[in-house]
Design a protein around this motif. Structure first.
Motif, PDB file in Angstrom:
ATOM      1  N   GLY A 115       0.816  -1.211   0.000  1.00 49.09           N
ATOM      2  CA  GLY A 115       0.000   0.000   0.000  1.00 49.09           C
ATOM      3  C   GLY A 115       0.849   1.260   0.000  1.00 49.09           C
ATOM      4  O   GLY A 115       0.347   2.340  -0.261  1.00 49.09           O
ATOM      5  N   GLY A 116       2.112   1.130   0.299  1.00 51.01           N
ATOM      6  CA  GLY A 116       2.972   2.306   0.392  1.00 51.01           C
ATOM      7  C   GLY A 116       3.327   2.512   1.844  1.00 51.01           C
ATOM      8  O   GLY A 116       2.494   3.004   2.605  1.00 51.01           O
ATOM      9  N   ILE A 117       4.543   2.110   2.233  1.00 45.85           N
ATOM     10  CA  ILE A 117       4.859   2.151   3.654  1.00 45.85           C
ATOM     11  C   ILE A 117       4.966   3.593   4.119  1.00 45.85           C
ATOM     12  O   ILE A 117       5.486   4.451   3.431  1.00 45.85           O
ATOM     13  N   GLY A 118       4.383   3.874   5.270  1.00 44.54           N
ATOM     14  CA  GLY A 118       4.338   5.249   5.759  1.00 44.54           C
ATOM     15  C   GLY A 118       2.956   5.868   5.579  1.00 44.54           C
ATOM     16  O   GLY A 118       2.628   6.852   6.210  1.00 44.54           O
ATOM     17  N   SER A 119       2.132   5.215   4.734  1.00 42.06           N
ATOM     18  CA  SER A 119       0.809   5.781   4.471  1.00 42.06           C
ATOM     19  C   SER A 119      -0.270   4.937   5.144  1.00 42.06           C
ATOM     20  O   SER A 119      -0.346   3.727   4.930  1.00 42.06           O
ATOM     21  N   ILE A 120      -1.101   5.578   5.975  1.00 41.84           N
ATOM     22  CA  ILE A 120      -2.122   4.803   6.698  1.00 41.84           C
ATOM     23  C   ILE A 120      -3.224   4.280   5.772  1.00 41.84           C
ATOM     24  O   ILE A 120      -3.546   3.093   5.826  1.00 41.84           O
TER      25      ILE A 120
ATOM     26  N   GLY B 246      -2.828   3.597   2.804  1.00 42.76           N
ATOM     27  CA  GLY B 246      -2.111   2.596   2.020  1.00 42.76           C
ATOM     28  C   GLY B 246      -2.101   1.257   2.729  1.00 42.76           C
ATOM     29  O   GLY B 246      -2.298   0.211   2.106  1.00 42.76           O
ATOM     30  N   ALA B 247      -1.888   1.270   4.060  1.00 42.92           N
ATOM     31  CA  ALA B 247      -1.868   0.019   4.814  1.00 42.92           C
ATOM     32  C   ALA B 247      -3.218  -0.674   4.732  1.00 42.92           C
ATOM     33  O   ALA B 247      -3.310  -1.889   4.571  1.00 42.92           O
ATOM     34  N   MET B 248      -4.294   0.116   4.823  1.00 42.85           N
ATOM     35  CA  MET B 248      -5.628  -0.487   4.745  1.00 42.85           C
ATOM     36  C   MET B 248      -5.834  -1.122   3.378  1.00 42.85           C
ATOM     37  O   MET B 248      -6.225  -2.278   3.258  1.00 42.85           O
ATOM     38  N   LEU B 249      -5.510  -0.337   2.324  1.00 40.90           N
ATOM     39  CA  LEU B 249      -5.698  -0.837   0.967  1.00 40.90           C
ATOM     40  C   LEU B 249      -4.828  -2.077   0.736  1.00 40.90           C
ATOM     41  O   LEU B 249      -5.297  -3.099   0.224  1.00 40.90           O
ATOM     42  N   GLY B 250      -3.562  -1.987   1.146  1.00 42.43           N
ATOM     43  CA  GLY B 250      -2.644  -3.104   0.947  1.00 42.43           C
ATOM     44  C   GLY B 250      -3.146  -4.360   1.631  1.00 42.43           C
ATOM     45  O   GLY B 250      -3.103  -5.454   1.053  1.00 42.43           O
ATOM     46  N   GLY B 251      -3.638  -4.230   2.850  1.00 49.02           N
ATOM     47  CA  GLY B 251      -4.155  -5.380   3.594  1.00 49.02           C
ATOM     48  C   GLY B 251      -5.291  -6.041   2.849  1.00 49.02           C
ATOM     49  O   GLY B 251      -5.310  -7.270   2.656  1.00 49.02           O
ATOM     50  N   LEU B 252      -6.245  -5.225   2.399  1.00 50.04           N
ATOM     51  CA  LEU B 252      -7.408  -5.785   1.709  1.00 50.04           C
ATOM     52  C   LEU B 252      -7.001  -6.464   0.409  1.00 50.04           C
ATOM     53  O   LEU B 252      -7.441  -7.577   0.109  1.00 50.04           O
ATOM     54  N   ILE B 253      -6.116  -5.807  -0.354  1.00 52.29           N
ATOM     55  CA  ILE B 253      -5.692  -6.403  -1.632  1.00 52.29           C
ATOM     56  C   ILE B 253      -5.002  -7.738  -1.395  1.00 52.29           C
ATOM     57  O   ILE B 253      -5.296  -8.745  -2.039  1.00 52.29           O
ATOM     58  N   LEU B 254      -4.121  -7.753  -0.398  1.00 52.71           N
ATOM     59  CA  LEU B 254      -3.380  -8.987  -0.127  1.00 52.71           C
ATOM     60  C   LEU B 254      -4.337 -10.109   0.291  1.00 52.71           C
ATOM     61  O   LEU B 254      -4.242 -11.239  -0.203  1.00 52.71           O
ATOM     62  N   GLY B 255      -5.269  -9.780   1.182  1.00 51.42           N
ATOM     63  CA  GLY B 255      -6.228 -10.794   1.652  1.00 51.42           C
ATOM     64  C   GLY B 255      -7.046 -11.356   0.508  1.00 51.42           C
ATOM     65  O   GLY B 255      -7.204 -12.574   0.359  1.00 51.42           O
ATOM     66  N   VAL B 256      -7.572 -10.466  -0.345  1.00 54.21           N
ATOM     67  CA  VAL B 256      -8.412 -10.932  -1.450  1.00 54.21           C
ATOM     68  C   VAL B 256      -7.568 -11.729  -2.446  1.00 54.21           C
ATOM     69  O   VAL B 256      -7.993 -12.792  -2.920  1.00 54.21           O
ATOM     70  N   ALA B 257      -6.343 -11.252  -2.728  1.00 51.98           N
ATOM     71  CA  ALA B 257      -5.483 -11.983  -3.666  1.00 51.98           C
ATOM     72  C   ALA B 257      -5.235 -13.393  -3.146  1.00 51.98           C
ATOM     73  O   ALA B 257      -5.306 -14.370  -3.901  1.00 51.98           O
TER      74      ALA B 257
ATOM     75  N   LYS C 132       4.074   8.119  -0.769  1.00 54.18           N
ATOM     76  CA  LYS C 132       4.617   9.341  -1.352  1.00 54.18           C
ATOM     77  C   LYS C 132       6.079   9.085  -1.727  1.00 54.18           C
ATOM     78  O   LYS C 132       6.792   8.408  -0.991  1.00 54.18           O
ATOM     79  N   PRO C 133       6.525   9.604  -2.850  1.00 50.95           N
ATOM     80  CA  PRO C 133       7.927   9.410  -3.197  1.00 50.95           C
ATOM     81  C   PRO C 133       8.825  10.065  -2.152  1.00 50.95           C
ATOM     82  O   PRO C 133       8.528  11.141  -1.655  1.00 50.95           O
ATOM     83  N   GLU C 134       9.858   9.397  -1.803  1.00 51.93           N
ATOM     84  CA  GLU C 134      10.757   9.904  -0.769  1.00 51.93           C
ATOM     85  C   GLU C 134      12.176   9.696  -1.240  1.00 51.93           C
ATOM     86  O   GLU C 134      12.441   8.830  -2.073  1.00 51.93           O
ATOM     87  N   VAL C 135      13.090  10.476  -0.718  1.00 51.33           N
ATOM     88  CA  VAL C 135      14.455  10.357  -1.199  1.00 51.33           C
ATOM     89  C   VAL C 135      15.117   9.112  -0.598  1.00 51.33           C
ATOM     90  O   VAL C 135      15.777   8.357  -1.283  1.00 51.33           O
ATOM     91  N   GLU C 136      14.925   8.912   0.706  1.00 48.72           N
ATOM     92  CA  GLU C 136      15.625   7.817   1.369  1.00 48.72           C
ATOM     93  C   GLU C 136      14.680   6.654   1.644  1.00 48.72           C
ATOM     94  O   GLU C 136      13.544   6.857   2.032  1.00 48.72           O
ATOM     95  N   LYS C 137      15.178   5.465   1.484  1.00 50.99           N
ATOM     96  CA  LYS C 137      14.420   4.264   1.865  1.00 50.99           C
ATOM     97  C   LYS C 137      15.409   3.259   2.424  1.00 50.99           C
ATOM     98  O   LYS C 137      16.576   3.279   2.056  1.00 50.99           O
TER      99      LYS C 137
END
Lengths: 307, 370
Positions: free
Chosen positions: A248-253, A255-266, A301-306
């Protein structure tokens, strides 16, 4: 009609598991958003939440309390309290002393904490699977008598509603409250927030506590839904939730919800239409694909450091 | 710094001296290797309790060739990697005989090391045929094979005239092996197999699998694997109103499945070694277990007891503690044991071993069905 019912059933299965992934993923994503580290011990916090809830339920049962709402609320409060204090303590003991050092150091400290907590529960509770009483039973059935029947259990409904409440409360908290605003400020620029008089240590602790409390909710819900807990139970769930957070995009709340749902359904669609053996293959291929084409995840969001 | 190095050196030399002293005494070390912890530790409990009892009783009767048996216990957590570590420490500890391991996937890699290092192994529980297929000289078992257990389960299901059967396994050596044996038997009998699918051991969510079983409208589900996963499948199947009969191998047959599945465990079919503890000639031994507060009814208790006894008998017949000579004695002899008369073939398998179909109940008891 039959196929539609089957599809809906798999969708419900996927959304149920996905919403609990989302609850756990919040903890990863909030901590990353604020201090840019991955709290690998988060899965263990979730597991401890499930154990605490189980201990509370057993305790209440032995005291003769039989009224379901009381049992659930007490179990929930106990689990959230213990997990939150655990989350707070973990941050104090293992992360704060090494904050600001090279990025690998907190990461290693987190992995160490995870191993420590896992083995602590192994020792304290034994390594066997412990059965979780089924407190919420029954549900609705759809479909004709002899064909495939779709069922939506009360437990699944409880999971949806609880997740929804938690997510809404968290979003409101982050958007409206003073502490929420401070959280956002710290996540944008820790140094600057510090200069402007925000007690950043307190905000970071608050982040760990909130993440841990949500993980405890997930622990109670999933313990009841699956029916058993074991000390390794947090590790796999943590890995999945971490994947959801990255997806979902780490750092984004959101995103976490969306990512969780997508992963579960997949996962449930793969088990349902291909084979359970390919469940993890598909979900992790999905992760790789998304990271290849959108390295910050779906809503990140795009970030410089990861890391 | 210097003092701590010195202390370390003293500690090391003391422990070396202690080890040497241990070997010098007139004792025969018997390694017991199995899961003391981990998800299948309850089977390990059966193994350790059976083997300890045998060692105790043999020592009480004067030991083997006047020497005392000493148990050395190792925990492999039913993890193949850990099993290799355990096997190596057995080698280092100079142990010549092992009762173990329990899980087939642990026994297999460990047995490579035992064979190379000249250690005799008797597994009381591993049923995978591959273990004795490699022509090893020092590998024995006191249990039947999946290739014997699978047909018993397959023939039983076929005799119930099911319309559609689903077979699920945990993708591990034991689970998949036995599931394949069941599938082949069912195919030979002309039964329709609606599904043959693997799950991941350690998973908790089987809702998709259960939905699929419901959709396939199966009336029998055979599960190859252990109880933690089957317990959850049973429970989730009951919640989803799946109306099918479940069956599993001896790996699912223990009381822990009841704490996980609860009421849903009622009516589960399990193939198990015959209840050796019910045999009239074993009653004295059963009482010895009960006096110690232990339960002799688990499927691997008396097989482990027998494993120790066979090692002792082998040593006596060979009049030597050389594992190769003992292996020779085991292959040529006939032994009276609590699990019946034991004779070995060249591979190290028992010439005959019987499996029985039991119906499991929600209170943890079982009744034979055929």
């Amino acid at each position: 009609m039959q196929d539609l019912l089957y599809f809906s059933q798999q969708l419900i299965n996927g959304l149920t598991i996905g919403s609990t992934y989302a609850l756990i993923a919040i903890g990863y994503t909030m901590v990353y958003g604020i201090i840019g580290m991955i709290n690998f011990a988060h899965g263990e916090i979730y597991m401890i939440g499930a154990y605490t809830a189980l201990i509370a339920i057993t305790g209440l049962a032995s005291l003769g309390v039989a009224w379901l709402p009381v049992i659930l609320i007490v179990a929930l409060i106990c689990a959230m309290l213990v997990s939150s204090s655990m989350g707070w303590a973990v941050e104090r003991v293992a992360y704060r002393p090494v904050r600001g050092r090279h990025r690998l150091i907190p990461l290693i400290s987190a992995i160490g904490m995870s191993i420590f907590l896992q083995n602590y529960v192994h020792l304290a509770q034994g390594s066997r699977n412990i059965g979780f009483p089924a407190l919420i039973e029954g549900g609705f059935n759809f479909g004709s008598g002899d064909g495939f029947q779709m069922s939506l259990s009360y437990m699944q409904i409880t999971i949806f509603i609880t997740t929804l409440i938690c997510m809404t409360a968290l979003s409101l908290f982050i958007a409206r409250s003073r502490t929420g605003r401070a959280c956002r400020a710290v996540s944008q620029d820790l140094g600057m927030a510090n200069l402007l008089g925000i007690d950043t240590n307190r905000i970071i602790s608050a982040t760990f506590v909130i993440g841990a409390a949500l993980a405890a909710v997930a622990g109670l819900l999933l313990g009841m839904y699956y029916g058993s807990v074991d000390p390794l139970f947090g590790f796999i769930a943590g890995l999945k939730a971490f994947t959801a957070a990255v997806l979902g995009g780490i750092g984004s709340i959101p995103g976490a919800m969306l990512g969780g749902l997508i992963l579960g359904v997949a996962e449930s669609m793969t088990s349902g239409y291909l084979s359970g053996e390919y469940k993890d293959v598909i979900s992790f291929s999905l992760l790789i694909l998304i990271l290849l084409f959108k390295p910050t995840g779906l809503l990140g969001k795009p970030e410089v450091e990861k890391i | 710094m210097r003092t701590s190095v010195k202390k370390l050196a003293t500690a090391v030399s003391t422990s070396v001296a202690l080890m040497a002293a241990g070997q010098a005494a007139a004792e025969i070390q018997i390694g017991i290797a199995g899961p003391m912890t981990g998800p299948v530790a309850q089977y390990g409990d059966m193994q350790f309790s059976g083997a300890r009892m045998a060692i105790e009783q043999i020592n009480a009767n004067g030991g083997v060739m006047g020497e005392e048996l000493v148990a050395v216990e190792y925990d492999d957590v039913c993890d193949p990697k850990q099993a290799v570590t355990v096997a190596n420490s057995l080698v280092n500890d100079g142990v010549g005989f092992v009762v173990g391991h329990l899980c087939s996937s642990s026994t297999q890699p460990a047995s490579d090391i035992y064979e190379d290092e000249g250690i005799l192994m008797v597994t009381p529980a591993s049923t995978s045929p591959e273990i004795t297929e490699r022509g090893y000289e020092l590998v024995f078992r006191t249990i039947g094979l999946d290739s014997m257990q699978g047909p018993v389960a397959g023939n039983y299901i076929a005799s119930q005239n099911p319309e559609r059967v689903a077979i699920v396994h945990d993708k591990q050596q034991y689970g998949e092996g036995i599931a394949t044996a069941v599938r082949d038997t069912l195919k030979d009998q002309g039964v329709e197999i609606a599904m043959f699918e693997g799950i991941t051991a350690g998973d908790k969510d089987f809702s998709s699998l259960v939905t699929k079983l419901k959709q396939a409208d199966v009336d029998y589900v055979y599960y190859g694997g252990y109880h933690p996963e089957l317990g959850l499948i049973l429970r989730q199947a009951r919640q989803a109103d799946l109306d099918a009969k479940f069956m599993g191998p001896e790996g699912v047959g223990n009381k822990d499945i009841n704490t996980i599945a609860g009421e849903a465990a009622e009516g589960l079919l399990v193939t198990l070694p015959p209840a050796f503890d019910q045999k009239a000639e074993n009653q004295e031994l059963v009482k010895a277990f009960q006096d110690k507060g232990e339960d002799p009814s688990g499927p691997f208790v008396l097989t482990s007891y027998t494993a120790v006894q066979l090692i002792a008998n082998g040593i006596e017949q060979a009049e030597s503690t050389d594992p190769f000579e003992v292996a020779q004695a085991l292959r040529s002899g006939t032994f009276q044991t609590p699990i019946g008369t034991v004779e070995y073939d060249e591979a190290g398998d028992m010439k005959s071993f019987e499996f029985v179909v039991y119906e499991w109940h929600s209170d943890g008891s079982k009744t034979p069905v055929n």
